[in-house]
Design an enzyme around this catalytic site. Structure first.
Site, PDB file in Angstrom:
ATOM      1  N   HIS A 172       0.837  -1.203   0.000  1.00 23.26           N
ATOM      2  CA  HIS A 172       0.000   0.000   0.000  1.00 23.26           C
ATOM      3  C   HIS A 172       0.873   1.255   0.000  1.00 23.26           C
ATOM      4  O   HIS A 172       0.666   2.170  -0.802  1.00 23.26           O
ATOM      5  CB  HIS A 172      -0.911  -0.044   1.237  1.00 23.26           C
ATOM      6  CG  HIS A 172      -1.786   1.157   1.430  1.00 23.26           C
ATOM      7  ND1 HIS A 172      -3.163   1.115   1.288  1.00 23.26           N
ATOM      8  CD2 HIS A 172      -1.500   2.425   1.787  1.00 23.26           C
ATOM      9  CE1 HIS A 172      -3.670   2.311   1.539  1.00 23.26           C
ATOM     10  NE2 HIS A 172      -2.670   3.135   1.851  1.00 23.26           N
ATOM     11  N   GLU A 173       1.857   1.285   0.894  1.00 25.65           N
ATOM     12  CA  GLU A 173       2.689   2.487   1.008  1.00 25.65           C
ATOM     13  C   GLU A 173       3.509   2.717  -0.266  1.00 25.65           C
ATOM     14  O   GLU A 173       3.600   3.838  -0.769  1.00 25.65           O
ATOM     15  CB  GLU A 173       3.624   2.389   2.218  1.00 25.65           C
ATOM     16  CG  GLU A 173       2.913   2.357   3.571  1.00 25.65           C
ATOM     17  CD  GLU A 173       1.871   3.433   3.734  1.00 25.65           C
ATOM     18  OE1 GLU A 173       2.050   4.547   3.189  1.00 25.65           O
ATOM     19  OE2 GLU A 173       0.844   3.179   4.372  1.00 25.65           O
ATOM     20  N   HIS A 176       1.574   4.220  -3.024  1.00 25.36           N
ATOM     21  CA  HIS A 176       1.434   5.683  -2.974  1.00 25.36           C
ATOM     22  C   HIS A 176       2.556   6.347  -3.771  1.00 25.36           C
ATOM     23  O   HIS A 176       2.354   7.383  -4.407  1.00 25.36           O
ATOM     24  CB  HIS A 176       1.464   6.174  -1.523  1.00 25.36           C
ATOM     25  CG  HIS A 176       0.134   6.067  -0.828  1.00 25.36           C
ATOM     26  ND1 HIS A 176      -1.033   6.587  -1.365  1.00 25.36           N
ATOM     27  CD2 HIS A 176      -0.214   5.520   0.353  1.00 25.36           C
ATOM     28  CE1 HIS A 176      -2.037   6.350  -0.534  1.00 25.36           C
ATOM     29  NE2 HIS A 176      -1.578   5.698   0.521  1.00 25.36           N
ATOM     30  N   TYR A 187      -4.648  14.211  -2.853  1.00 21.13           N
ATOM     31  CA  TYR A 187      -4.984  13.406  -1.666  1.00 21.13           C
ATOM     32  C   TYR A 187      -6.112  14.069  -0.877  1.00 21.13           C
ATOM     33  O   TYR A 187      -5.950  14.454   0.278  1.00 21.13           O
ATOM     34  CB  TYR A 187      -3.733  13.232  -0.803  1.00 21.13           C
ATOM     35  CG  TYR A 187      -3.796  12.036   0.128  1.00 21.13           C
ATOM     36  CD1 TYR A 187      -3.815  10.738  -0.364  1.00 21.13           C
ATOM     37  CD2 TYR A 187      -3.839  12.205   1.501  1.00 21.13           C
ATOM     38  CE1 TYR A 187      -3.874   9.655   0.470  1.00 21.13           C
ATOM     39  CE2 TYR A 187      -3.896  11.120   2.359  1.00 21.13           C
ATOM     40  CZ  TYR A 187      -3.915   9.848   1.834  1.00 21.13           C
ATOM     41  OH  TYR A 187      -3.978   8.768   2.677  1.00 21.13           O
ATOM     42  N   GLU A 196      -6.270   6.254  -2.340  1.00 21.93           N
ATOM     43  CA  GLU A 196      -6.235   5.241  -1.280  1.00 21.93           C
ATOM     44  C   GLU A 196      -6.629   3.859  -1.801  1.00 21.93           C
ATOM     45  O   GLU A 196      -6.014   2.851  -1.460  1.00 21.93           O
ATOM     46  CB  GLU A 196      -7.190   5.645  -0.150  1.00 21.93           C
ATOM     47  CG  GLU A 196      -6.525   6.460   0.936  1.00 21.93           C
ATOM     48  CD  GLU A 196      -5.364   5.697   1.550  1.00 21.93           C
ATOM     49  OE1 GLU A 196      -5.547   4.538   1.957  1.00 21.93           O
ATOM     50  OE2 GLU A 196      -4.267   6.250   1.610  1.00 21.93           O
ATOM     51  N   ASP A 269      -9.940  13.499   7.838  1.00 21.69           N
ATOM     52  CA  ASP A 269      -9.194  12.528   7.036  1.00 21.69           C
ATOM     53  C   ASP A 269      -9.155  12.954   5.564  1.00 21.69           C
ATOM     54  O   ASP A 269      -9.386  12.148   4.664  1.00 21.69           O
ATOM     55  CB  ASP A 269      -9.841  11.133   7.200  1.00 21.69           C
ATOM     56  CG  ASP A 269      -9.039  10.026   6.539  1.00 21.69           C
ATOM     57  OD1 ASP A 269      -7.817  10.188   6.387  1.00 21.69           O
ATOM     58  OD2 ASP A 269      -9.650   9.006   6.181  1.00 21.69           O
ATOM     59  N   HIS A 274      -9.853   7.494   3.614  1.00 23.89           N
ATOM     60  CA  HIS A 274      -9.770   6.095   4.044  1.00 23.89           C
ATOM     61  C   HIS A 274     -11.148   5.476   4.272  1.00 23.89           C
ATOM     62  O   HIS A 274     -11.255   4.322   4.655  1.00 23.89           O
ATOM     63  CB  HIS A 274      -8.945   5.960   5.323  1.00 23.89           C
ATOM     64  CG  HIS A 274      -7.505   6.322   5.142  1.00 23.89           C
ATOM     65  ND1 HIS A 274      -7.032   7.602   5.322  1.00 23.89           N
ATOM     66  CD2 HIS A 274      -6.440   5.579   4.773  1.00 23.89           C
ATOM     67  CE1 HIS A 274      -5.731   7.623   5.086  1.00 23.89           C
ATOM     68  NE2 HIS A 274      -5.339   6.414   4.749  1.00 23.89           N
TER      69      HIS A 274
END
Lengths: 379, 99
Positions: A172-173, A176, A187, A196, A269, A274
């Site tokens: 996931h990271e 990005h 974002y 996301e 957020d 998310h």
């Protein structure tokens, strides 16, 4: 409508990668010759094929992994703990970050012909043991950062384990990073939720690829293992059933919607990035299940090409729906099962795909022409 | 009189953690510690931080301190969080994180 392809052009990406990495010079040259005699190429193969050629004739950038230790401080990147090629050390978080970034790099290389995060051999830097009691992982624009969860609390009070524990979190990271180099989605709000979702999708594919799981076999859980046994939950998110990953007296209930009718409007957020990602996650899941087989091979391919060639920084869910549908038509043919599966996936989350006449696939362009084009040697 | 309102949003999980404390409601030693952390952080004189593009999955923090005479809210992310504020953040997180 069906297309004919040369044998080499329809070789599965993992085999192309094998040739690129392990083939003898003769095999690499044969690969190039095969390409030159082909009559057509699917766009999705171009990147892979050009990677083969680069591997054969030029030195491609080779990404090197480095894992740093922040030693529970917040200074980045920290002290070097393990470098590319080093044997494992006596620190499980370091080894997980090392192996996980390698597994992510492998999926992108093998399935999509991508050379690291920037497609140019970018080094993969990770920092573990970030801060004290840091229940999180993030991408700072250049590197991955992982906390150890609630390591500073007595075991009976801990809710989170270390964030490297879950391979899909690492995928996931890093994704990005890929998104940053490609569509560079803002974002915030729907663009951010799409950003996301793309990280969850490819993060999950990294895990599925490493485990050799088909779409039907996969658990589609994001962040499996992050919760301690004190928490009532299987993970942070469920792509299969958004909103059901956890329901806990302390953490509350998984807030993800699975359908546009439940889209959450919030200022927190970054506009619920998310939360509403659950809608896109679920659309991907539905398509992948309908297509069947390994999700990275078809659904993943469609999304990868859409991310790298079509989405822009301001794309929203509707754009993603229309463009994945269009891409599926280009790769697999108009009205192909794959294209219908993409459409049905979006319908399942309340989004109607627009545009039933996608851009037709290039005709008359041979593999070599596509290849030369991708290398900037032909128009 | 001093009130502190703390919020942490975002993160991989997107879960909000928040806390509102009136120092008058705390045991004197805890209230004293918090007051001291606010003073030592130079809270009301800290230079405004330039807004940053949100970090994917990064936390966003907001700390508001209110006294009889003044009030201020400081917003920060993981990578531009003022060092002098970290001891106060640690104290607030220890109260807010697991409840």
């Amino acid at each position: 409508m069906s297309h004919r392809h040369s044998i080499f052009c329809i070789l599965p990406p993992h085999m192309l990668d094998q040739v690129a990495q392990n083939g003898s010079n003769a095999q690499r040259e044969m690969a190039a010759r095969t390409l030159s005699t082909s009559s057509q190429i699917r766009d999705r193969r171009v990147n892979v094929a050009s990677a083969v050629i680069r591997g054969a004739f030029t030195a491609a950038g080779t990404s090197q992994r480095t894992v740093y230790d922040a030693k529970f401080g917040t200074k980045l990147p920290g002290t070097v703990a393990r470098k590319e090629g080093d044997t494992p050390i006596a620190d499980v978080a370091v080894n997980e970050a090392y192996d996980g970034s390698g597994a992510t790099r492998d999926l992108y290389s093998v399935a999509f012909g991508r050379n690291s995060i920037d497609n140019n051999g970018m080094n993969l830097n990770s920092t573990v043991h970030y801060d004290k009691g840091y229940d999180n992982a993030f991408w700072d624009g250049q590197q991955m950062v992982y906390g150890d969860g609630d390591e500073d609390l007595p075991p009976a009070e801990r809710l989170f384990n270390r964030f490297t524990i879950s391979l899909d979190v690492i995928g996931h990271e890093l994704t990005h990073g890929v998104t940053q180099f490609e569509a560079n989605l803002v974002y915030r709000n729907q663009q951010g939720a799409l950003n996301e979702a793309i990280s969850d999708i490819f993060g999950s594919l990294v895990k599925q690829y490493q485990r050799g799981q088909t779409a039907a076999d996969a658990d589609w859980i994001i962040g499996e293992g992050l919760f301690t046994t004190n928490v009532n939950g299987v993970g942070i998110r469920s792509m299969k059933a958004p909103g059901t990953a956890y329901n806990d007296p302390v953490l509350g209930k998984d807030p993800q919607p699975a359908h546009m009718k439940d889209y959450v409007t919030t200022s927190q957020d970054n506009g619920g990035v998310h939360i509403n990602s659950g809608i896109v996650n679920h659309a991907f899941y539905l398509s992948a299940i309908e297509i069947g087989g390994y999700a990275w091979e078809k659904a993943g391919q469609i999304w990868y090409k859409t991310l790298t060639d079509k989405l822009t920084s301001n794309s929203n869910f509707q754009n993603a729906a229309d463009l994945t549908f269009q891409t599926a038509g280009e790769i697999f043919g108009v009205d192909s099962l794959e294209q219908l599966a993409i459409k049905n996936g979006w319908t399942g989350v309340g989004i109607t795909v627009n545009g039933t006449t996608p851009v037709p696939p290039p005709s008359g362009d041979g593999c070599l022409k596509g290849l030369l084009h991708s290398l900037g040697l032909a128009r | 009189m001093m009130r502190i309102v703390f919020e942490r949003t975002g993160g991989f999980m997107g879960r909000k953690v928040s806390l509102s404390i009136d120092l008058a409601d705390l045991p004197p030693d805890q209230a004293g510690t918090l007051k001291q952390l606010v003073d030592e952080s130079n809270f009301f004189k800290l230079t405004e931080l330039p807004p940053k593009t949100p970090l994917p999955d990064g936390f966003m923090y907001s700390i508001t301190v209110e006294t009889e005479t003044t009030q201020r809210t400081i917003h920060a992310s993981d990578t531009n969080f003022p060092q002098t504020l970290r001891p106060l953040l640690e104290n607030l997180l220890a109260r807010a994180r697991v409840r």
